[in-house]
Every structure is written in structure tokens, then in C-alpha cells.
Design a protein around this motif. Structure first.
Motif, PDB file in Angstrom:
ATOM      1  N   ASP A 196     -47.450 -36.101  18.129  1.00  0.00           N
ATOM      2  CA  ASP A 196     -46.974 -36.513  19.450  1.00  0.00           C
ATOM      3  C   ASP A 196     -45.926 -35.573  20.037  1.00  0.00           C
ATOM      4  O   ASP A 196     -45.382 -35.850  21.105  1.00  0.00           O
ATOM      5  N   ASP A 197     -45.647 -34.482  19.342  1.00  0.00           N
ATOM      6  CA  ASP A 197     -44.636 -33.532  19.810  1.00  0.00           C
ATOM      7  C   ASP A 197     -45.031 -32.991  21.191  1.00  0.00           C
ATOM      8  O   ASP A 197     -46.115 -32.427  21.354  1.00  0.00           O
ATOM      9  N   GLU A 198     -44.171 -33.172  22.161  1.00  0.00           N
ATOM     10  CA  GLU A 198     -44.489 -32.748  23.525  1.00  0.00           C
ATOM     11  C   GLU A 198     -44.286 -31.258  23.748  1.00  0.00           C
ATOM     12  O   GLU A 198     -44.714 -30.715  24.768  1.00  0.00           O
ATOM     13  N   LYS A 199     -43.629 -30.564  22.830  1.00  0.00           N
ATOM     14  CA  LYS A 199     -43.405 -29.125  22.981  1.00  0.00           C
ATOM     15  C   LYS A 199     -43.704 -28.417  21.665  1.00  0.00           C
ATOM     16  O   LYS A 199     -42.847 -27.805  21.044  1.00  0.00           O
ATOM     17  N   PRO A 200     -44.963 -28.478  21.210  1.00  0.00           N
ATOM     18  CA  PRO A 200     -45.302 -27.868  19.919  1.00  0.00           C
ATOM     19  C   PRO A 200     -45.344 -26.342  20.021  1.00  0.00           C
ATOM     20  O   PRO A 200     -45.533 -25.769  21.092  1.00  0.00           O
ATOM     21  N   THR A 201     -45.193 -25.699  18.881  1.00  0.00           N
ATOM     22  CA  THR A 201     -45.365 -24.256  18.815  1.00  0.00           C
ATOM     23  C   THR A 201     -46.848 -23.929  18.619  1.00  0.00           C
ATOM     24  O   THR A 201     -47.666 -24.811  18.319  1.00  0.00           O
ATOM     25  N   VAL A 202     -47.167 -22.661  18.760  1.00  0.00           N
ATOM     26  CA  VAL A 202     -48.544 -22.216  18.556  1.00  0.00           C
ATOM     27  C   VAL A 202     -49.026 -22.566  17.160  1.00  0.00           C
ATOM     28  O   VAL A 202     -50.151 -23.064  16.982  1.00  0.00           O
ATOM     29  N   ILE A 203     -48.208 -22.352  16.138  1.00  0.00           N
ATOM     30  CA  ILE A 203     -48.646 -22.645  14.768  1.00  0.00           C
ATOM     31  C   ILE A 203     -48.819 -24.146  14.569  1.00  0.00           C
ATOM     32  O   ILE A 203     -49.790 -24.586  13.932  1.00  0.00           O
ATOM     33  N   GLU A 204     -47.934 -24.948  15.136  1.00  0.00           N
ATOM     34  CA  GLU A 204     -48.054 -26.401  14.965  1.00  0.00           C
ATOM     35  C   GLU A 204     -49.339 -26.919  15.604  1.00  0.00           C
ATOM     36  O   GLU A 204     -50.117 -27.645  14.954  1.00  0.00           O
ATOM     37  N   GLU A 205     -49.582 -26.555  16.850  1.00  0.00           N
ATOM     38  CA  GLU A 205     -50.759 -27.073  17.534  1.00  0.00           C
ATOM     39  C   GLU A 205     -52.048 -26.500  16.959  1.00  0.00           C
ATOM     40  O   GLU A 205     -53.062 -27.198  16.847  1.00  0.00           O
ATOM     41  N   GLU A 240     -55.795 -12.379  13.950  1.00  0.00           N
ATOM     42  CA  GLU A 240     -54.805 -13.154  13.203  1.00  0.00           C
ATOM     43  C   GLU A 240     -53.459 -12.443  13.125  1.00  0.00           C
ATOM     44  O   GLU A 240     -52.414 -13.100  13.058  1.00  0.00           O
ATOM     45  N   THR A 241     -53.455 -11.139  13.153  1.00  0.00           N
ATOM     46  CA  THR A 241     -52.191 -10.402  13.224  1.00  0.00           C
ATOM     47  C   THR A 241     -51.494 -10.696  14.550  1.00  0.00           C
ATOM     48  O   THR A 241     -50.270 -10.914  14.594  1.00  0.00           O
ATOM     49  N   ALA A 242     -52.265 -10.722  15.627  1.00  0.00           N
ATOM     50  CA  ALA A 242     -51.707 -11.084  16.938  1.00  0.00           C
ATOM     51  C   ALA A 242     -51.216 -12.525  16.936  1.00  0.00           C
ATOM     52  O   ALA A 242     -50.187 -12.857  17.551  1.00  0.00           O
ATOM     53  N   PHE A 243     -51.938 -13.394  16.245  1.00  0.00           N
ATOM     54  CA  PHE A 243     -51.535 -14.800  16.147  1.00  0.00           C
ATOM     55  C   PHE A 243     -50.175 -14.925  15.472  1.00  0.00           C
ATOM     56  O   PHE A 243     -49.308 -15.675  15.942  1.00  0.00           O
ATOM     57  N   VAL A 244     -49.963 -14.211  14.386  1.00  0.00           N
ATOM     58  CA  VAL A 244     -48.688 -14.277  13.662  1.00  0.00           C
ATOM     59  C   VAL A 244     -47.525 -13.918  14.589  1.00  0.00           C
ATOM     60  O   VAL A 244     -46.459 -14.538  14.544  1.00  0.00           O
ATOM     61  N   ALA A 245     -47.738 -12.934  15.455  1.00  0.00           N
ATOM     62  CA  ALA A 245     -46.682 -12.516  16.380  1.00  0.00           C
ATOM     63  C   ALA A 245     -46.318 -13.621  17.363  1.00  0.00           C
ATOM     64  O   ALA A 245     -45.183 -13.679  17.854  1.00  0.00           O
ATOM     65  N   ASP A 246     -47.260 -14.528  17.636  1.00  0.00           N
ATOM     66  CA  ASP A 246     -47.041 -15.595  18.626  1.00  0.00           C
ATOM     67  C   ASP A 246     -46.829 -16.968  18.010  1.00  0.00           C
ATOM     68  O   ASP A 246     -46.653 -17.949  18.750  1.00  0.00           O
ATOM     69  N   GLU A 247     -46.841 -17.087  16.701  1.00  0.00           N
ATOM     70  CA  GLU A 247     -46.953 -18.411  16.080  1.00  0.00           C
ATOM     71  C   GLU A 247     -45.788 -19.344  16.395  1.00  0.00           C
ATOM     72  O   GLU A 247     -45.950 -20.564  16.388  1.00  0.00           O
ATOM     73  N   ASN A 248     -44.624 -18.801  16.698  1.00  0.00           N
ATOM     74  CA  ASN A 248     -43.467 -19.652  16.984  1.00  0.00           C
ATOM     75  C   ASN A 248     -43.246 -19.882  18.478  1.00  0.00           C
ATOM     76  O   ASN A 248     -42.277 -20.547  18.864  1.00  0.00           O
ATOM     77  N   GLU A 249     -44.124 -19.359  19.308  1.00  0.00           N
ATOM     78  CA  GLU A 249     -44.018 -19.548  20.756  1.00  0.00           C
ATOM     79  C   GLU A 249     -44.417 -20.976  21.147  1.00  0.00           C
ATOM     80  O   GLU A 249     -45.257 -21.598  20.496  1.00  0.00           O
ATOM     81  N   THR A 250     -43.827 -21.471  22.220  1.00  0.00           N
ATOM     82  CA  THR A 250     -44.228 -22.784  22.734  1.00  0.00           C
ATOM     83  C   THR A 250     -45.182 -22.669  23.924  1.00  0.00           C
ATOM     84  O   THR A 250     -45.690 -23.687  24.402  1.00  0.00           O
ATOM     85  N   ASP A 251     -45.417 -21.462  24.395  1.00  0.00           N
ATOM     86  CA  ASP A 251     -46.457 -21.223  25.391  1.00  0.00           C
ATOM     87  C   ASP A 251     -47.783 -21.105  24.644  1.00  0.00           C
ATOM     88  O   ASP A 251     -48.020 -20.132  23.931  1.00  0.00           O
ATOM     89  N   LEU A 252     -48.632 -22.109  24.805  1.00  0.00           N
ATOM     90  CA  LEU A 252     -49.880 -22.168  24.041  1.00  0.00           C
ATOM     91  C   LEU A 252     -51.033 -21.452  24.732  1.00  0.00           C
ATOM     92  O   LEU A 252     -52.130 -21.349  24.161  1.00  0.00           O
ATOM     93  N   SER A 253     -50.817 -20.945  25.922  1.00  0.00           N
ATOM     94  CA  SER A 253     -51.929 -20.570  26.797  1.00  0.00           C
ATOM     95  C   SER A 253     -52.776 -19.416  26.284  1.00  0.00           C
ATOM     96  O   SER A 253     -53.938 -19.284  26.673  1.00  0.00           O
ATOM     97  N   LYS A 254     -52.253 -18.576  25.399  1.00  0.00           N
ATOM     98  CA  LYS A 254     -53.063 -17.488  24.850  1.00  0.00           C
ATOM     99  C   LYS A 254     -53.994 -17.963  23.751  1.00  0.00           C
ATOM    100  O   LYS A 254     -54.989 -17.301  23.438  1.00  0.00           O
ATOM    101  N   TRP A 255     -53.696 -19.119  23.167  1.00  0.00           N
ATOM    102  CA  TRP A 255     -54.391 -19.530  21.947  1.00  0.00           C
ATOM    103  C   TRP A 255     -55.098 -20.879  22.043  1.00  0.00           C
ATOM    104  O   TRP A 255     -56.022 -21.145  21.279  1.00  0.00           O
ATOM    105  N   LEU A 256     -54.685 -21.744  22.943  1.00  0.00           N
ATOM    106  CA  LEU A 256     -55.200 -23.113  22.942  1.00  0.00           C
ATOM    107  C   LEU A 256     -55.415 -23.629  24.353  1.00  0.00           C
ATOM    108  O   LEU A 256     -54.653 -23.306  25.278  1.00  0.00           O
ATOM    109  N   TYR A 257     -56.456 -24.445  24.499  1.00  0.00           N
ATOM    110  CA  TYR A 257     -56.733 -25.179  25.730  1.00  0.00           C
ATOM    111  C   TYR A 257     -56.875 -24.246  26.938  1.00  0.00           C
ATOM    112  O   TYR A 257     -56.471 -24.583  28.049  1.00  0.00           O
TER     113      TYR A 257
END
Length: 322
Positions: A196-205, A240-257
Motif C-alpha cells: 500500500d506504499d503510496e511512494k514506492p521505489t523502483v525496486i520495491e514496485e 538490468e545494469t540500467a535498472f540497478v542505477a534507478d532502483e532507488n528512484e521513486t519515479d517509476l515511469s522508466k520501468w513500470l506502468y
């Protein structure tokens, strides 16, 4: 896709009678294993209005004759995803063909429902804590394909049917999407703070979605986003290397939805799936690993224990739970 709130539990498998659904959808008890109620009466109500207005219901008609008297599941989907008479009318103006075409998806339910029952029986076997609130199949505003919280699974039939890049076999698509969404039900119940986290990170979501993809594969035989395997082939390490660089971001738009009806997206689903699968492969107790995947509380800790790294080569999934 996911959302979370209050838990409702239904422990008998009840499935729809398809014949004559346009006039009166019903639900009947089945002798199949434990699973959910699957409601289709909202689709019947929509198409009754659709046919009566020659495919051109007004926003007011959609609101007062379809949404307002609709099921609890339809009301929940409307609440979570801003589905209103006006938003459906706007979508019907922009994408009229998807509403005309969605009726064909109903044809997959008689056999698809049996396969869903089998998949969710598998879920109950692999994850005895599983609970089975209802599935509601309804008509929305062209998205989402699915939205889930602890009260159940809501599927937008017109969106499920219209996405061009998903599994081409509509029955397979229905089964694997519901299996994916049912993993979200378990996550919403077991780990509401994370889910239910309203501001998840890329790795969390990505791990929430990836765990659902891996569970769908174990229980139904496939992930829901079948297109991503071909899209990522040969590019695993770079993605996946690019993913690691973004994993702590809260902007999900490059990876999800970030997909559309005609353009795939959601690479975070694929990365999260591979992390969950790596966790499973490295676990000596597979049944415990499934529970830890679905009950995940700390995604960073889960990632650290998974053995995953960019470009890892994974094996074929063993669904035995042994």
C-alpha cells in the motif's frame, strides 16, 4: 497492477454461467477446488446498455444505468482508478473499436475459468495461507487491465481484450493475468505496508510485480507479460545494469506502468520476476521460498538474499514446491 485495502475472504469456488450472459449473468457453485467467485454481471449490464443505445450511451446513462447499480467490485475499481460515466464515454469516443470487440473475450470464460480454478488450487497448495476474495470482470475506461487489493481482483475486460502486445491467445491471457493478480491479493493481505506504499521505489514496485509474475508462472504455467521475454533477449545484462542505477528512484515511469494499448512497457515486471526467480532457485526449501516471496516485507533485504545480479542466467522454473 495493484492496490490494497480491507480483507474480504470467500472460500468457495463459484463461477459464471456464460450462456445468455448478455441478458442475465449468473454465478453458480462448482465442485472444483478452492478459489474465488468470478462475477461477470457488470459486463452483461454494460452491453445491455450498449446494445440499447446502438453503441453510443451517454456519460449520464453510463453513470446511472451501469456504474451506480453495479457490483461492489465495479464500485471498487471505479474508486481506485477514476472510472466514471464521463471517463468511459470519453474512452468510447476515442477507442470505439475496443468496446465493440470486447464481447469476443467472453467466449474464453467457460474453459478459462476451469484453468483459473486449477491455477488457484496450485496457489493454495504452494501457499497454504492463500485467501480467495472475488474476481470482478467489468467494463472500464480502457485501462487498467487489472487492479487488485485485499478485497479482490477487478479486470477491465475491454482493456484485457484490446492490448495488442500481450499473450495473443485470449484464454491464456485471461488465465495468466488472473493468476498474476491473485498473487497481489496475497501480498495485499500479508504485507499491506509495502503493498500500500503510496511512494514506492523502483525496486520495491518491481519486486511486487515480479513476485506476482513468478507466482503466476508457478501456478498457471506462464507470466502475464509474455512479450517481455522476446523484447529482452540478448539485452539482459544491459537492461538490468540500467535498472540497478534507478532502483532507488521513486519515479517509476522508466520501468513500470508505461505501456499503452499498442506499445509494451513494464520492464520492471521482468527484472523483478528474475530477482524473485533467482531467490527461488537459490533457496534450499522451495515451499518456504514461495512464502517469503509473497510475504516480502523488505525488498532491499530480499534483493540482497536473492543471489541476483545483472545478466544472471536462470533455469526453468520447477513448480513442484519441493
Amino acid at each position: 497492477m495493484k492496490h490494497a485495502h480491507v480483507m474480504v475472504v470467500v472460500n468457495a469456488l463459484i463461477l459464471p454461467v456464460i450462456s445468455g450472459w448478455a441478458g442475465s449473468a449468473a454465478s453458480i457453485a462448482s465442485d472444483l477446488p478452492d478459489g474465488p467467485v468470478i462475477h461477470i454481471e457488470d459486463v452483461a449490464a454494460f452491453y445491455k446498455l450498449y446494445d440499447a443505445t446502438n453503441g453510443h450511451p451517454t456519460a449520464e446513462q453510463l453513470q446511472h444505468e451501469y456504474l451506480d447499480p453495479g457490483s461492489a467490485g465495479l464500485h471498487r475499481m471505479a474508486q481506485l482508478r477514476n472510472v466514471t460515466g464521463a471517463s468511459i464515454a470519453a474512452a468510447m469516443t476515442k477507442y470505439p473499436d475496443i468496446y465493440a470487440d470486447a464481447k469476443r473475450c467472453m467466449a474464453v470464460l467457460p474453459t478459462g475459468r476451469k484453468r483459473v480454478a486449477t491455477a488457484l488450487h496450485n496457489l493454495g497448495h504452494l501457499y497454504p495461507e492463500a485467501q480467495f476474495p472475488p474476481v470482478t470482470i467489468a467494463i472500464g475506461r480502457g485501462k487498467p487491465v487489472g487492479v487488485t487489493d485485499a478485497t479482490g481482483v477487478m479486470i477491465g475486460l475491454e482493456a484485457l481484450c484490446a492490448v495488442t502486445w500481450m499473450e495473443p491467445n485470449l484464454e491464456d491471457r485471461f488465465v495468466h493475468v488472473v493468476a498474476h493478480e491473485y498473487a497481489h491479493v496475497q501480498q495485499a493481505i500479508a504485507s499491506p505496508a509495502l503493498y500500500d506504499d503510496e511512494k514506492p521505489t523502483v525496486i520495491e514496485e518491481s519486486l511486487i510485480e515480479g513476485a506476482a509474475e513468478f507466482t503466476a508462472e508457478l501456478t498457471s504455467g506462464s507470466v502475464s507479460s509474455t512479450d517481455l521475454k522476446a523484447i529482452t533477449k540478448g539485452r539482459e545484462k544491459a537492461i538490468e545494469t540500467a535498472f540497478v542505477a534507478d532502483e532507488n528512484e521513486t519515479d517509476l515511469s522508466k520501468w513500470l506502468y508505461n505501456g499503452t494499448l499498442t506499445k509494451p512497457g513494464d520492464l520492471g515486471y521482468w527484472v523483478g520476476y528474475r530477482i524473485a526467480k533467482s531467490y527461488y532457485e537459490h533457496a534450499s526449501d522451495k515451499r518456504r521460498a514461495i512464502r517469503e516471496i509473497l510475504d516480502m516485507k523488505d525488498p532491499k533485504e530480499f534483493l540482497a538474499k536473492s543471489g541476483w545480479y545483472p545478466g544472471i542466467v536462470l533455469h526453468q522454473t520447477d513448480a513442484s514446491g519441493g
